[in-house]
Scaffold this motif. Structure first.
Motif, PDB file in Angstrom:
ATOM      1  N   ILE A  16       0.859  -1.181   0.000  1.00  0.00           N
ATOM      2  CA  ILE A  16       0.000   0.000   0.000  1.00  0.00           C
ATOM      3  C   ILE A  16       0.891   1.226   0.000  1.00  0.00           C
ATOM      4  O   ILE A  16       1.815   1.334   0.814  1.00  0.00           O
ATOM      5  N   ALA A  17       0.623   2.166  -0.915  1.00  0.00           N
ATOM      6  CA  ALA A  17       1.349   3.439  -0.941  1.00  0.00           C
ATOM      7  C   ALA A  17       0.442   4.509  -0.341  1.00  0.00           C
ATOM      8  O   ALA A  17      -0.714   4.653  -0.745  1.00  0.00           O
ATOM      9  N   GLN A  18       0.990   5.237   0.629  1.00  0.00           N
ATOM     10  CA  GLN A  18       0.236   6.272   1.339  1.00  0.00           C
ATOM     11  C   GLN A  18       1.017   7.577   1.295  1.00  0.00           C
ATOM     12  O   GLN A  18       2.242   7.577   1.488  1.00  0.00           O
ATOM     13  N   ASP A  19       0.333   8.684   1.035  1.00  0.00           N
ATOM     14  CA  ASP A  19       0.974   9.992   1.019  1.00  0.00           C
ATOM     15  C   ASP A  19       1.535  10.288   2.411  1.00  0.00           C
ATOM     16  O   ASP A  19       0.806  10.230   3.402  1.00  0.00           O
ATOM     17  N   ASN A  20       2.816  10.590   2.468  1.00  0.00           N
ATOM     18  CA  ASN A  20       3.451  10.800   3.776  1.00  0.00           C
ATOM     19  C   ASN A  20       3.032  12.109   4.440  1.00  0.00           C
ATOM     20  O   ASN A  20       3.221  12.265   5.631  1.00  0.00           O
ATOM     21  N   LYS A  21       2.440  13.032   3.687  1.00  0.00           N
ATOM     22  CA  LYS A  21       2.046  14.314   4.280  1.00  0.00           C
ATOM     23  C   LYS A  21       0.614  14.323   4.784  1.00  0.00           C
ATOM     24  O   LYS A  21       0.352  14.716   5.907  1.00  0.00           O
ATOM     25  N   ASP A  22      -0.338  13.856   3.938  1.00  0.00           N
ATOM     26  CA  ASP A  22      -1.743  13.967   4.354  1.00  0.00           C
ATOM     27  C   ASP A  22      -2.426  12.632   4.637  1.00  0.00           C
ATOM     28  O   ASP A  22      -3.583  12.594   5.000  1.00  0.00           O
ATOM     29  N   VAL A  68      10.210   7.020  -1.444  1.00  0.00           N
ATOM     30  CA  VAL A  68       9.804   6.345  -0.213  1.00  0.00           C
ATOM     31  C   VAL A  68      10.426   7.063   0.983  1.00  0.00           C
ATOM     32  O   VAL A  68      11.632   7.259   1.041  1.00  0.00           O
ATOM     33  N   THR A  69       9.565   7.462   1.926  1.00  0.00           N
ATOM     34  CA  THR A  69      10.057   8.116   3.136  1.00  0.00           C
ATOM     35  C   THR A  69      10.141   7.146   4.310  1.00  0.00           C
ATOM     36  O   THR A  69      10.960   7.335   5.189  1.00  0.00           O
ATOM     37  N   VAL A  84       5.073   7.615   1.124  1.00  0.00           N
ATOM     38  CA  VAL A  84       5.785   8.141  -0.029  1.00  0.00           C
ATOM     39  C   VAL A  84       5.535   9.630  -0.242  1.00  0.00           C
ATOM     40  O   VAL A  84       4.513  10.173   0.189  1.00  0.00           O
ATOM     41  N   GLU A  85       6.484  10.231  -0.933  1.00  0.00           N
ATOM     42  CA  GLU A  85       6.276  11.558  -1.503  1.00  0.00           C
ATOM     43  C   GLU A  85       5.939  11.301  -2.961  1.00  0.00           C
ATOM     44  O   GLU A  85       6.767  10.751  -3.711  1.00  0.00           O
ATOM     45  N   GLN A  86       4.717  11.647  -3.357  1.00  0.00           N
ATOM     46  CA  GLN A  86       4.258  11.398  -4.720  1.00  0.00           C
ATOM     47  C   GLN A  86       4.697  12.555  -5.601  1.00  0.00           C
ATOM     48  O   GLN A  86       4.170  13.652  -5.507  1.00  0.00           O
TER      49      GLN A  86
END
Length: 125
Positions: A16-22, A68-69, A84-86
Motif C-alpha cells: 500500500i502506498a500512502q501519502d506521507n504528508k496527508d 519512499v520516506t 511516499v512523496e508522490q
C-alpha cells in the motif's frame, strides 16, 4: 532484519502506498522480493506488475515517481505499507492523485477526486 514473508504469499506481497504528508491512500500494488530489495536500495517505489510479469518502477512512463520516506510491515509480515512523496501529484494511471477516486454507494458510483493530468496526453493511449 525483519522482511516480508514472500513465501507465505506465493511470492507477491500487497504493498500500500500512502501519502506521507496527508495520509491519503494512493494505491495498492504488489512487490516480489526483487522489487522490495530495489525499493530499499534506491528509496524509490518499485513494484511487480502482474499484468506485464516484470518489475515496475513507479513513474517510469509517467514521471510520477514515488520517493519512499518510510516502510512498515504489518504484524504478520505479509503486507507492506510505504509512506511516499508522490512526485507529479498523481499515483493513478487515470490521472488522479489516488487510485481510490470513486466512492460506491447504494445509489451507484460517484467520482470524488480531481484529475491531476489527462492520461491520453501522458501515455498517448
Amino acid at each position: 532484519m525483519l522482511k516480508p514473508d514472500f513465501e507465505k504469499c506465493g511470492g507477491l506481497v500487497p504493498a500500500i502506498a500512502q501519502d506521507n504528508k496527508d495520509g491519503t491512500v494512493l494505491m495498492l500494488a504488489y512487490m516480489n522480493e526483487e522489487a522490495y530489495n530495489e525499493t530499499l536500495a534506491t528509496g524509490r517505489a518499485v513494484y511487480f506488475s502482474r499484468s506485464r510479469n516484470k518489475l515496475w518502477r513507479k513513474g517510469e512512463e509517467s514521471g510520477n515517481v514515488q520517493k519512499v520516506t518510510s516502510i512498515f510491515l504489518d504484524c504478520d509480515a505479509d503486507t507492506i505499507l510505504l509512506k511516499v512523496e508522490q512526485i507529479g501529484g498523481a499515483a493513478c494511471h487515470e490521472g488522479y492523485k489516488s487510485c481510490f477516486f470513486r466512492e460506491i454507494t447504494s445509489e451507484g458510483e460517484k467520482v470524488i477526486g480531481e484529475r491531476v493530468f489527462d492520461p491520453k496526453e501522458k501515455y498517448g493511449k
